[in-house]
Design an enzyme around this catalytic site. Structure first.
Site, PDB file in Angstrom:
ATOM      1  N   THR A  23       0.852  -1.191   0.000  1.00 18.05           N
ATOM      2  CA  THR A  23       0.000   0.000   0.000  1.00 18.05           C
ATOM      3  C   THR A  23       0.886   1.238   0.000  1.00 18.05           C
ATOM      4  O   THR A  23       1.938   1.255   0.640  1.00 18.05           O
ATOM      5  CB  THR A  23      -0.953   0.007   1.218  1.00 18.05           C
ATOM      6  OG1 THR A  23      -1.759   1.184   1.178  1.00 18.05           O
ATOM      7  CG2 THR A  23      -0.198  -0.021   2.529  1.00 18.05           C
ATOM      8  N   HIS A  63       2.677 -11.870  14.088  1.00 19.26           N
ATOM      9  CA  HIS A  63       3.742 -12.501  14.886  1.00 19.26           C
ATOM     10  C   HIS A  63       3.466 -13.976  15.152  1.00 19.26           C
ATOM     11  O   HIS A  63       4.371 -14.724  15.567  1.00 19.26           O
ATOM     12  CB  HIS A  63       3.891 -11.757  16.224  1.00 19.26           C
ATOM     13  CG  HIS A  63       5.313 -11.665  16.695  1.00 19.26           C
ATOM     14  ND1 HIS A  63       6.255 -12.621  16.414  1.00 19.26           N
ATOM     15  CD2 HIS A  63       5.966 -10.722  17.440  1.00 19.26           C
ATOM     16  CE1 HIS A  63       7.413 -12.289  16.958  1.00 19.26           C
ATOM     17  NE2 HIS A  63       7.263 -11.132  17.583  1.00 19.26           N
TER      18      HIS A  63
END
Length: 499
Positions: A418, A470
């Site tokens: 983006t 994560h």
């Protein structure tokens, strides 16, 4: 004279197409440039028009057949009169009006990933006359807005699904009276000669028809500059700009319905329902933050080497690749592709308790449109060159602006990029696009003083942000992935050498 009607010339990236819909049948008369058949490819729907006034003779490729570039679809007799004409003479002109046929207008067939849609806007009301293929209603889904057109010349009967109502795939939206005269017909009787000219010279494509409806203009009011006098979206925009005096009147008429209301404290407020697309974006972003263990790591890259290459070769690049401009995004896509190969976890996704490692790189590129953020996907970027990437992104941007991005364009993707820098963003934290596990954020290029070999040098710098899940990616991998992109961009020759 008999001539052949052929499929369009497809670009190199399109192998073949499918005959989607025939709007004329053998023996039917056609006007020059009249829309007669749609050819659907994996990227766009192409319109094929009549080459002259005449009659469609023989259809060689039926609906659903696969066609190649420039393959013959049908034969056409130029200048001939339609075979059904004598039968029409035997039946007086009053007969069609008296014997109008009622048909149902249905919602489009949604793909499996789309459960339902919402009626966004009716462009015709009950009793209004419609011409064949005229845009009459928009159906908004979670991903795209689908246009529904009139099945024939006739009149809208009763509307079954009003604006704002939810509809299922192929559900009936309204009844339509084929061949009937509408209540709007007397009002249109004054310029009776104009429609004939509009049918012949003012044929408009889907984007232009939508623009005409939004501007409140008819095809007869716009001069077409396209091939054979076809109206383009740019022609509609020019017509709107050329009539500034006439525009305020409709705006004033529509103003009361959109007038803001007064809030509890007497100050002005305006309440607007959230669109399905905006609601879906909101839902997915909140889910991403609630379900993923999201973390963001930052770095900065010296864009000088890429800017130097771009400045040196942009003119030659454009000439060599048929007008395709060399931008920054293609360098980021190629750098990300190489980094994804080296760090497979960043290219993976989570499915329940499984980690899915993808053996390909499909990179989504966020595109801002008037309706909201859309993320079309570049497929197999490992096999794409810079020119392929730039031309595909430009195609996405143009189709996004015109509301023509399809559902297939935005499905899948293993990684997303983006670019908030186009709007001036210096730093941001992008949100992961599930089920992907990472997203790269680009930002504004800004000259800053940097220490280089013990001296202060002004460099064009950009902050990079990598948000990652994560649960799937360790911090070490995320940092090394982002550093790899930084190193490849600061020495772009490594992209060519794959080192």
């Amino acid at each position: 004279m008999s001539i052949e009607i052929k499929a369009p010339t497809f670009p190199e990236s399109v192998a073949d197409g499918t005959v989607a819909t025939w709007y004329k049948q053998p023996g039917e008369a056609c006007a020059r440039d009249e829309h007669i058949v749609d050819i659907e490819t994996d990227k766009v729907v192409l319109e094929v028009v009549a080459p002259a006034d005449g009659v469609l003779e023989t259809v060689l490729k039926a609906e659903g057949d696969i066609v190649l570039s420039d393959e013959v679809l049908a034969t056409f007799v130029s200048g001939a009169a339609a075979a059904p004409a004598p039968a029409a003479e035997a039946a007086p002109a009053a007969a069609p009006a008296a014997a109008s046929e009622s048909v149902q207008i249905k919602a489009p067939t949604f793909p499996e990933s789309v459960a339902d849609g919402t009626v966004a806007a009716w462009h015709k009301q009950p009793g209004e006359a419609c011409s064949r293929d005229e845009h009459i209603v928009d159906i908004e889904t979670d991903k795209v807005v689908l246009e529904v057109v009139a099945p024939a010349d006739g009149v809208i009967g009763d509307i079954i699904k009003a604006e704002g109502e939810t509809v299922l795939s192929d559900e009936v939206l309204a009844n339509f009276l084929v061949g009937a005269s509408g209540a709007a017909a007397p009002a249109a009787a004054a310029p009776a000669a104009a429609p004939a000219e509009a049918d012949e010279d003012g044929v408009a494509g889907p984007a232009a028809r939508k623009a005409l409806a939004e501007a409140g203009l008819s095809a007869a009011q716009v001069k077409g500059t396209g091939k054979g006098g076809r109206i383009t979206k740019e022609d509609v925009d020019a017509a709107v700009k050329a009539k500034p005096a006439a525009a305020p009147a409709p705006a004033k008429a529509a103003a009361p319905a959109a007038m803001p209301a007064l809030g509890a404290d007497g100050r002005i407020e305006k309440r607007v329902p959230m669109t399905r697309l905006r609601a879906t974006i909101a839902k997915r972003l909140v889910e991403a933050q609630q379900t993923a263990a999201m973390l963001t790591t930052y770095n900065e890259v010296n864009m000088g080497p890429v800017m130097e290459i771009r400045k040196k070769y942009k003119d030659q690049f454009m000439k060599t690749h048929n007008g395709t401009k060399l931008g920054f995004m293609s360098f980021f896509v190629k750098a990300a592709t190489e980094a994804l190969k080296r760090f497979p976890a960043v290219n993976a996704s989570i499915d329940g308790n499984d980690m899915v490692y993808h053996g390909y790189q499909d990179i989504g590129v966020a595109v801002s449109t008037d309706r909201g953020l859309m993320v079309p996907v570049l497929r197999n970027t490992e096999a794409m060159g810079l020119a392929d990437i730039e031309s595909t992104i430009m195609d996405f941007a143009l189709r996004g602006r015109d509301g023509k991005l399809g559902m297939d364009d935005m499905q899948g993707g293993t990684f997303t990029i983006t670019n908030g820098g186009t709007f001036g963003s210096l730093m941001s934290t992008p949100i992961i696009n599930p089920p992907q596990t990472a997203i790269l954020g680009m930002h504004k290029i800004q000259e800053r003083p940097m220490a280089v070999n013990g001296q202060v040098v002004i460099q064009p710098m950009m902050y990079l942000a990598l948000s990652y899940d994560h649960r799937m990616i360790d911090g070490k991998e995320a940092v090394q992935f982002l550093v790899t992109i930084k190193e490849l961009l600061e020495d772009p020759h490594r992209l060519l050498l794959e080192i």
